[in-house]
Design a protein around this motif. Sequence first.
Motif, PDB file in Angstrom:
ATOM      1  N   VAL A   4       0.865  -1.180   0.000  1.00 44.66           N
ATOM      2  CA  VAL A   4       0.000   0.000   0.000  1.00 44.66           C
ATOM      3  C   VAL A   4       0.900   1.227   0.000  1.00 44.66           C
ATOM      4  CG1 VAL A   4      -1.805   1.252   1.208  1.00 44.66           C
ATOM      5  CG2 VAL A   4      -1.819  -1.252   1.200  1.00 44.66           C
ATOM      6  N   GLN A  54       1.404   5.545  -0.618  1.00 40.69           N
ATOM      7  CA  GLN A  54       0.909   6.911  -0.718  1.00 40.69           C
ATOM      8  C   GLN A  54       2.061   7.783  -1.185  1.00 40.69           C
ATOM      9  OE1 GLN A  54      -0.792   8.543   2.848  1.00 40.69           O
ATOM     10  NE2 GLN A  54      -1.094  10.564   1.989  1.00 40.69           N
ATOM     11  N   ASP A  95      -3.258   3.628  -2.053  1.00 42.81           N
ATOM     12  CA  ASP A  95      -3.867   2.563  -2.849  1.00 42.81           C
ATOM     13  C   ASP A  95      -2.941   1.358  -2.829  1.00 42.81           C
ATOM     14  OD1 ASP A  95      -5.725   1.281  -4.366  1.00 42.81           O
ATOM     15  OD2 ASP A  95      -5.541   2.578  -6.131  1.00 42.81           O
ATOM     16  N   TYR A 134      -0.894  -1.752  -4.645  1.00 40.71           N
ATOM     17  CA  TYR A 134      -0.204  -2.017  -5.901  1.00 40.71           C
ATOM     18  C   TYR A 134       0.402  -3.414  -5.843  1.00 40.71           C
ATOM     19  CZ  TYR A 134      -0.589   3.040  -6.462  1.00 40.71           C
ATOM     20  OH  TYR A 134      -1.073   4.313  -6.559  1.00 40.71           O
ATOM     21  N   ASP A 169     -13.981   7.772   1.390  1.00 36.50           N
ATOM     22  CA  ASP A 169     -14.277   6.471   0.801  1.00 36.50           C
ATOM     23  C   ASP A 169     -15.784   6.296   0.753  1.00 36.50           C
ATOM     24  OD1 ASP A 169     -14.670   3.616   0.380  1.00 36.50           O
ATOM     25  OD2 ASP A 169     -12.542   3.418   0.802  1.00 36.50           O
ATOM     26  N   PRO A 184      -8.834   6.718  -6.600  1.00 35.38           N
ATOM     27  CA  PRO A 184      -9.211   5.316  -6.811  1.00 35.38           C
ATOM     28  C   PRO A 184     -10.726   5.179  -6.960  1.00 35.38           C
ATOM     29  CG  PRO A 184      -7.681   5.552  -4.967  1.00 35.38           C
ATOM     30  CD  PRO A 184      -8.128   6.934  -5.334  1.00 35.38           C
ATOM     31  N   GLN A 193     -13.829   6.505  -4.506  1.00 32.45           N
ATOM     32  CA  GLN A 193     -13.319   7.448  -3.523  1.00 32.45           C
ATOM     33  C   GLN A 193     -13.470   8.846  -4.112  1.00 32.45           C
ATOM     34  OE1 GLN A 193      -9.768   6.657  -1.276  1.00 32.45           O
ATOM     35  NE2 GLN A 193      -9.700   4.528  -1.913  1.00 32.45           N
ATOM     36  N   TYR A 219      -8.280   4.754   5.904  1.00 27.33           N
ATOM     37  CA  TYR A 219      -8.432   4.476   4.486  1.00 27.33           C
ATOM     38  C   TYR A 219      -8.626   2.978   4.324  1.00 27.33           C
ATOM     39  CZ  TYR A 219      -3.388   3.689   5.136  1.00 27.33           C
ATOM     40  OH  TYR A 219      -2.170   3.283   5.607  1.00 27.33           O
ATOM     41  N   HIS A 272      -7.319   0.494   2.783  1.00 29.21           N
ATOM     42  CA  HIS A 272      -6.229  -0.485   2.790  1.00 29.21           C
ATOM     43  C   HIS A 272      -5.428  -0.441   4.092  1.00 29.21           C
ATOM     44  CE1 HIS A 272      -6.929   0.357  -1.564  1.00 29.21           C
ATOM     45  NE2 HIS A 272      -6.826  -0.953  -1.647  1.00 29.21           N
ATOM     46  N   GLN A 311      -9.640  -5.795  -6.574  1.00 29.35           N
ATOM     47  CA  GLN A 311      -9.253  -5.687  -5.174  1.00 29.35           C
ATOM     48  C   GLN A 311     -10.358  -6.313  -4.312  1.00 29.35           C
ATOM     49  OE1 GLN A 311      -7.855  -1.881  -3.833  1.00 29.35           O
ATOM     50  NE2 GLN A 311      -6.828  -1.403  -5.754  1.00 29.35           N
TER      51      GLN A 311
END
Length: 854
Positions: free
Chosen positions: A428, A430, A446, A448, A494, A526, A529, A676, A678, A708
């Motif tokens: 995750v 940022q 997010d 990846y 979110d 994302p 969101q 958030y 994740h 996801q």
Amino acid sequence: MTTPLHQPPSSDDLRRFPPANAECARMRGLMRDFVDGELDARAAGAVEEHVHGCRSCGLALARAEHELLLVKSVLPRARTQAPPGFGSEVLRRLMQEDGVEFGDVEFGDGADADADADEDAVEERIERVPFGRRIAAAASFLVSVPGSLMVSVMLLAGLALYQNLRTVSDDSAPVRIARLTIMSSADTHTMLGGKAVQLSSGDGISEDQLVWVGAKGGAIADWHDRSEGRQPAARFELGNNSAVQLRDGEPMLVNGKLAVDARRPFSFAVADGSRLELTRGEYVLSASNPLGDRWDPKSGSPADLEVSLEVKQGDGAIIYRNGEMQQLVGAGYVARYSDYAFSLTQMPSGGPERTETPVAPPLGPGSLRGSVIERSGARAVGTTVLVSYRGEKGMHSAPPVTVDQAGFFGFETGIPGAPPRCESGFAVLQIVPPAQRPELGLVAPDAYRLIANGQHVRVQKTLFVETSAEFRGRVFDDEGQPVRGARLLPLVVDELFGCVLPWPEGQATSDVAGDFVLRRLPATMPNHQSLAVAVMHPELEATVVDLPPRGSAVAALFDGTIVSPRLRPVRLHSLPVSATIEIWQDMPGLPPGAAARVYTAETNEFGVVEALPVGSGQLYLRNMSQSSPALRALVPSGSQSQASYRPAPGLPGQFAAIFECHTVVPGTSLAFANTYRHQHFATTSPTQTTLEVHFLDSLSRGLVPTAQVFALQPGGPRGRAKVRFLGFTSLGGALSYEIVSEDLGLVAIAPDGATAYASLGDLLGNESWIEVPSTGRVLIDESLRPGIGDTQQVLTVGFEPVDPVPGLQPRLHRFASDVTGWGVGELPPGDYRVTVGGQTTEVTVVPGETVVLR
């Protein structure tokens, strides 16, 4: 031998369709003579061959032919002939001025056959006359009576031609043709009419044509793109068994090995659907069938390819797959990829000299690495990356890392004093651009995917930061007065899971006129969101405003005016006597329990607070215990003119069951959850069982890769579920799900925004195939749209499910205007209560369809 004098090209045509190179310029000089039929067979053939491969010259030729037709339509053939003796008289005067004897050549009104027979002799004598003498003689004749008549006729024709040409549109800009020109070749072919044709030096390849080299051949070709830059854009060297095709103005590698000397940036396609953005430099590309099957030019592009990109020197290249930027490849590196794998390795030390120094692989037992660039392709030097991942004994957050001069970031793992090794297939991230780059936007957290090579892991695709449009506006109170000193705090909200992430670094303050500017906002978000801003002022109610995506057409139309109502005084009673109390209040416009405003007050000897300024949200009284905080709701009481509240009967509720606020914004009385989706992806609970779950698109019946997936667990505020991120579905649409006792079910979010839910009961009942319904679209009826002349021409549309999934309370925000056709999309199917323009109605969103909201 003298050089023939050709008619000059039209200056207007040169402006509309400028020559691309020296060969184009030479052909333009022959264009009018070609139309008049005055070129020999060799020169005419050269013009024909050139215009078939050059769109710009082809358009210029069409203009010249059109000009001739206009002249012929204005002047009939009988009127376009010169008066009797016109040519003879001009030639006679030229020769007399120069002392030339006519000899046996006859002039006058003889037959055309005689004139044609003597044409060569006439031209030979004219060529012996100095050019200046010819002009003087012609001028002398033109001022005579016959000459004046001819001039008048020609002027009338010119005026008519000018009026016709003025009606021709000037909007057509020069159009350039992309092409490959074969410079040298051996055993090199193309396909024409289904047959193989040998190519040789000088041959050109245009759109959709294929050029391939046999087993013992090779070829060198120059690539001319459509841009106005210097040509050729690159030189290609094709090896044996290689093939290149032009598609949509781009060269596409179909098979084999290709060396590229790029002289400036351009785009290159690969037959597997990927695309490469090359800069100035030297590259080696290859594409081959992983099964080793021999490629047949008659069968088209291979179904599967293994692709290699080697950057020998230069500024590097970018790989795009599935329309997304995947990797930045620097000089001295080789990228290899297919549908199932990706690797990035450094070239051996004996490789070519590099123009930059990439990050060396860490020396420790493990590492986590990635790359960040700007949308323009520049390295995002100085950008900070925050990384979380699953490692030994749970979740770990690494210290912030900075992107270096080569565009890479990374850190060692698994050694003393360093984070533990990564044991998950994702991380995750940022991304926070440097403070000195206010034009770049924050990248919200997010997940990846990672690619592992032993103990070393790498983020699968290149991350990027991009320019973000600033948000300008003005704050007023409910009396229309501008508000000075209001603080504006950006929020990432979110919509599915109710998380709220504040970004204090991006806040701004309104000036004396109430004006403010917010910069560095996330440029993209994302799925599901959204971006919002909270307005805080001691005398005003905390107000939340949803913002359209930055850089969108709707954002440009969005009115930045924000109205915050003044606080209202309320009377509180039946409270602890002579005590300091805390009152917590919900913030309207955000998920319940995600944010609160905190008030402190003193009760009198009767347990009363006579006038406490508060907002409009639900009020709670908090006990002052730090070990076991609890809240009791305050309910209206009495019928006094001033609103009055007292604690609700019954036992107080646990603080965490009502609010998940932990972070108070410094200098304010506002608290936010700072969460958030994740944030949690590890569990200490024992695993009950492992289940292979498959996700299927409900319309196409295809598998859903890279979705996801989240597990829902109880324990969130106001009955909302906690969220645990499980990871991504595989390329086959599957996920290995380790079930724990607290789990309620799964939620999946597909790359296109489609969502799906499956309860734990369905999963344990062998319903391991989960359908993901496609999103739908809603069109706002004309009756709900703003009227003509309204200041705000953008509608904020809120969607709240009528029957939400247990544990979820989604609130979706969309924006509609004339630039969106008054439609909004990416809505999961279902029944919704919709709020738009202060009105509430209901609508049923249908998968893959558009419904009208009335």
